[in-house]
Design a protein around this motif. Structure first.
Motif, PDB file in Angstrom:
ATOM      1  N   SER A  78     -46.923  37.970  41.068  1.00  0.00           N
ATOM      2  CA  SER A  78     -47.028  38.707  42.341  1.00  0.00           C
ATOM      3  C   SER A  78     -48.066  39.819  42.189  1.00  0.00           C
ATOM      4  O   SER A  78     -48.903  40.017  43.055  1.00  0.00           O
ATOM      5  CB  SER A  78     -45.670  39.275  42.747  1.00  0.00           C
ATOM      6  OG  SER A  78     -45.220  40.205  41.784  1.00  0.00           O
ATOM      7  N   HIS A  79     -47.992  40.534  41.067  1.00  0.00           N
ATOM      8  CA  HIS A  79     -48.946  41.609  40.783  1.00  0.00           C
ATOM      9  C   HIS A  79     -48.734  42.065  39.351  1.00  0.00           C
ATOM     10  O   HIS A  79     -47.758  41.674  38.698  1.00  0.00           O
ATOM     11  CB  HIS A  79     -48.814  42.757  41.778  1.00  0.00           C
ATOM     12  CG  HIS A  79     -47.483  43.467  41.742  1.00  0.00           C
ATOM     13  ND1 HIS A  79     -46.294  42.841  41.983  1.00  0.00           N
ATOM     14  CD2 HIS A  79     -47.176  44.768  41.514  1.00  0.00           C
ATOM     15  CE1 HIS A  79     -45.305  43.715  41.899  1.00  0.00           C
ATOM     16  NE2 HIS A  79     -45.807  44.897  41.607  1.00  0.00           N
ATOM     17  N   SER A  80     -49.641  42.884  38.862  1.00  0.00           N
ATOM     18  CA  SER A  80     -49.650  43.140  37.418  1.00  0.00           C
ATOM     19  C   SER A  80     -48.883  44.399  37.002  1.00  0.00           C
ATOM     20  O   SER A  80     -49.030  44.856  35.865  1.00  0.00           O
ATOM     21  CB  SER A  80     -51.103  43.225  36.927  1.00  0.00           C
ATOM     22  OG  SER A  80     -51.768  44.307  37.554  1.00  0.00           O
ATOM     23  N   GLY A  82     -45.980  46.555  35.368  1.00  0.00           N
ATOM     24  CA  GLY A  82     -45.291  46.223  34.126  1.00  0.00           C
ATOM     25  C   GLY A  82     -43.913  45.609  34.279  1.00  0.00           C
ATOM     26  O   GLY A  82     -43.402  44.976  33.345  1.00  0.00           O
ATOM     27  N   ASP A  83     -43.284  45.780  35.441  1.00  0.00           N
ATOM     28  CA  ASP A  83     -41.970  45.144  35.626  1.00  0.00           C
ATOM     29  C   ASP A  83     -42.096  43.715  36.151  1.00  0.00           C
ATOM     30  O   ASP A  83     -41.089  43.035  36.350  1.00  0.00           O
ATOM     31  CB  ASP A  83     -41.073  45.990  36.552  1.00  0.00           C
ATOM     32  CG  ASP A  83     -41.697  46.268  37.910  1.00  0.00           C
ATOM     33  OD1 ASP A  83     -42.931  46.454  37.977  1.00  0.00           O
ATOM     34  OD2 ASP A  83     -40.955  46.288  38.906  1.00  0.00           O
ATOM     35  N   HIS A  84     -43.359  43.252  36.357  1.00  0.00           N
ATOM     36  CA  HIS A  84     -43.586  41.877  36.829  1.00  0.00           C
ATOM     37  C   HIS A  84     -44.439  41.072  35.850  1.00  0.00           C
ATOM     38  O   HIS A  84     -44.495  39.854  35.929  1.00  0.00           O
ATOM     39  CB  HIS A  84     -44.264  41.883  38.207  1.00  0.00           C
ATOM     40  CG  HIS A  84     -43.407  42.495  39.264  1.00  0.00           C
ATOM     41  ND1 HIS A  84     -42.759  41.755  40.220  1.00  0.00           N
ATOM     42  CD2 HIS A  84     -43.059  43.793  39.473  1.00  0.00           C
ATOM     43  CE1 HIS A  84     -42.055  42.577  41.000  1.00  0.00           C
ATOM     44  NE2 HIS A  84     -42.215  43.815  40.560  1.00  0.00           N
ATOM     45  N   PHE A  85     -45.120  41.780  34.977  1.00  0.00           N
ATOM     46  CA  PHE A  85     -45.938  41.087  33.982  1.00  0.00           C
ATOM     47  C   PHE A  85     -45.811  41.772  32.642  1.00  0.00           C
ATOM     48  O   PHE A  85     -46.153  42.942  32.491  1.00  0.00           O
ATOM     49  CB  PHE A  85     -47.421  41.050  34.379  1.00  0.00           C
ATOM     50  CG  PHE A  85     -48.273  40.295  33.392  1.00  0.00           C
ATOM     51  CD1 PHE A  85     -48.375  38.908  33.470  1.00  0.00           C
ATOM     52  CD2 PHE A  85     -48.940  40.950  32.368  1.00  0.00           C
ATOM     53  CE1 PHE A  85     -49.143  38.198  32.548  1.00  0.00           C
ATOM     54  CE2 PHE A  85     -49.707  40.252  31.440  1.00  0.00           C
ATOM     55  CZ  PHE A  85     -49.809  38.873  31.535  1.00  0.00           C
ATOM     56  N   CYS A 175     -41.499  40.329  46.563  1.00  0.00           N
ATOM     57  CA  CYS A 175     -41.380  41.468  45.642  1.00  0.00           C
ATOM     58  C   CYS A 175     -42.678  41.596  44.842  1.00  0.00           C
ATOM     59  O   CYS A 175     -43.050  40.646  44.169  1.00  0.00           O
ATOM     60  CB  CYS A 175     -40.244  41.279  44.657  1.00  0.00           C
ATOM     61  SG  CYS A 175     -38.656  40.939  45.437  1.00  0.00           S
ATOM     62  N   ASP A 176     -43.352  42.747  44.909  1.00  0.00           N
ATOM     63  CA  ASP A 176     -42.957  43.957  45.588  1.00  0.00           C
ATOM     64  C   ASP A 176     -43.682  44.049  46.924  1.00  0.00           C
ATOM     65  O   ASP A 176     -44.706  43.419  47.128  1.00  0.00           O
ATOM     66  CB  ASP A 176     -43.336  45.184  44.759  1.00  0.00           C
ATOM     67  CG  ASP A 176     -42.563  45.282  43.443  1.00  0.00           C
ATOM     68  OD1 ASP A 176     -41.592  44.562  43.255  1.00  0.00           O
ATOM     69  OD2 ASP A 176     -42.992  46.076  42.585  1.00  0.00           O
ATOM     70  N   GLY A 177     -43.186  44.943  47.761  1.00  0.00           N
ATOM     71  CA  GLY A 177     -43.891  45.201  49.002  1.00  0.00           C
ATOM     72  C   GLY A 177     -42.950  45.721  50.070  1.00  0.00           C
ATOM     73  O   GLY A 177     -41.857  45.193  50.235  1.00  0.00           O
ATOM     74  N   THR A 244     -33.033  41.701  46.335  1.00  0.00           N
ATOM     75  CA  THR A 244     -33.395  41.724  44.918  1.00  0.00           C
ATOM     76  C   THR A 244     -34.436  42.827  44.693  1.00  0.00           C
ATOM     77  O   THR A 244     -34.818  43.522  45.617  1.00  0.00           O
ATOM     78  CB  THR A 244     -33.896  40.339  44.438  1.00  0.00           C
ATOM     79  OG1 THR A 244     -34.028  40.356  43.016  1.00  0.00           O
ATOM     80  CG2 THR A 244     -35.210  39.944  45.099  1.00  0.00           C
ATOM     81  N   HIS A 245     -34.876  43.013  43.455  1.00  0.00           N
ATOM     82  CA  HIS A 245     -35.733  44.148  43.078  1.00  0.00           C
ATOM     83  C   HIS A 245     -35.035  45.450  43.490  1.00  0.00           C
ATOM     84  O   HIS A 245     -35.536  46.241  44.292  1.00  0.00           O
ATOM     85  CB  HIS A 245     -37.124  44.036  43.707  1.00  0.00           C
ATOM     86  CG  HIS A 245     -38.159  44.854  42.985  1.00  0.00           C
ATOM     87  ND1 HIS A 245     -38.357  46.189  43.252  1.00  0.00           N
ATOM     88  CD2 HIS A 245     -39.030  44.551  41.993  1.00  0.00           C
ATOM     89  CE1 HIS A 245     -39.317  46.656  42.469  1.00  0.00           C
ATOM     90  NE2 HIS A 245     -39.742  45.680  41.685  1.00  0.00           N
ATOM     91  N   VAL A 246     -33.857  45.638  42.930  1.00  0.00           N
ATOM     92  CA  VAL A 246     -33.008  46.785  43.243  1.00  0.00           C
ATOM     93  C   VAL A 246     -33.214  47.859  42.171  1.00  0.00           C
ATOM     94  O   VAL A 246     -32.988  47.607  40.988  1.00  0.00           O
ATOM     95  CB  VAL A 246     -31.521  46.344  43.270  1.00  0.00           C
ATOM     96  CG1 VAL A 246     -30.620  47.541  43.528  1.00  0.00           C
ATOM     97  CG2 VAL A 246     -31.311  45.261  44.322  1.00  0.00           C
TER      98      VAL A 246
HETATM   99 ZN   LIG Z   1     -41.655  45.884  40.856  1.00  0.00          ZN
END
Ligand SMILES: [Zn+2]
Ligand SMILES: [Zn+2]
Length: 277
Positions: A78-80, A82-85, A175-177, A244-246
């Motif tokens: 989704s994007h870079s 740190g909690d996604h990559f 997520c995220d947005g 989600t993404h809470v």
């Molecule tokens: Zn995030």
């Protein structure tokens, strides 16, 4: 292993396994065993082969659940943030894979990811742009522009949301947005898209005036979004609305979150949860 067998997917279903349902709060924890009140960083496994976001704990957690990380053929970013990559986890999948993993990310994310030549040789890289649609892993995939930002405001990386479709089922990964971008909303509206499931950014909670309003959702925003999705045919009574993404630090513990989101017609994701569409 969660209830049911993840790798025995029935025909005409999509099976989602939540490997991480939290926000950035667990980024620095390498171990996949977290205290019961903590959520792992964002990762979702679709039908055992497609991973959406690759968080730090996801490889070890999937292994612990009895899953097979070597079966992952495609990773969608989704994007870079740190909690996604997580680079280390990313290469755990790359090294375990039977073939080169197809890696899908926004073209501008490459500037942040800084993959080396040697690393690029190990993957099948597919940079994409918002509104691109393609087929892979037995799915039709559409990338949409998210209302989110990585790094400098002038960064070339444009965070993505995704629509995944397979066997007549369709779900949205947001997520995220916060809110929708104009293009994202119009894309869904003009294409008369109806979802079987909507995975919605649920970062902020009850703090309606929180500074994250441009990049994440709070309850007040989610209520409006759900109303608008319903009124415009994008969701029906059968659509599963998943929170989600809470972010633990943003939600008060006065009432169970299941109850709070339940009142909005949503079901709460948790790490290890499986959902079949
Ligand atoms: Zn995030
Ligand atoms: Zn982010």
């Amino acid at each position: 292993m969660p209830s049911g067998s993840f790798f025995n997917r029935k025909e005409n279903t999509m099976k989602l396994l939540f490997l991480g349902t939290g926000a950035a709060g667990s980024c620095n924890i390498a171990e996949c065993d977290l205290p019961a009140d903590r959520r792992r960083c964002a990762s979702l496994l679709v039908d055992g082969t497609a991973l959406v976001d690759v968080s730090r704990q996801s490889f070890d957690y999937l292994t612990k659940l009895g899953g097979d990380p070597s079966a992952v053929t495609d990773i969608f970013l989704s994007h870079s943030h740190g909690d996604h990559f997580c680079r280390d986890a990313f290469y755990q999948y790359v090294e375990a894979a039977k073939h080169k993993i197809r890696f899908w990310c926004h073209r501008g994310a490459l500037e942040h990811l800084k993959l080396t030549e040697a690393e690029l040789e190990k993957i099948d890289l597919h940079p994409v742009e918002a509104c691109d649609t393609w087929e892979t892993a037995g799915m039709k995939v559409t990338a949409l522009p998210a209302n989110h930002v990585v790094g400098e405001l002038t960064s070339p990386e444009k965070p993505l949301h995704y629509i995944f479709e397979k066997d007549g089922k369709r779900f949205y990964y947001g997520c995220d947005g916060g809110w929708y971008t104009a293009i994202e909303w119009e894309y869904m509206l003009r294409n008369k898209i109806t979802f079987d499931a909507v995975l919605m950014d649920s970062t902020v909670g009850e703090d309606a005036g929180n500074f994250r309003i441009g990049t994440h959702n709070n309850y007040a925003m989610q209520k409006i979004l759900i109303l608008a999705l319903r009124q415009n045919g994008m969701i029906t009574d059968e659509t599963l609305l998943v929170a989600t993404h809470v972010a633990k630090s943003c939600h008060s513990n006065e009432r169970p979150l299941e109850e709070v989101f339940g009142e909005m017609g949503m079901t709460l994701a948790f790490d290890g949860r499986e959902i079949e569409l």
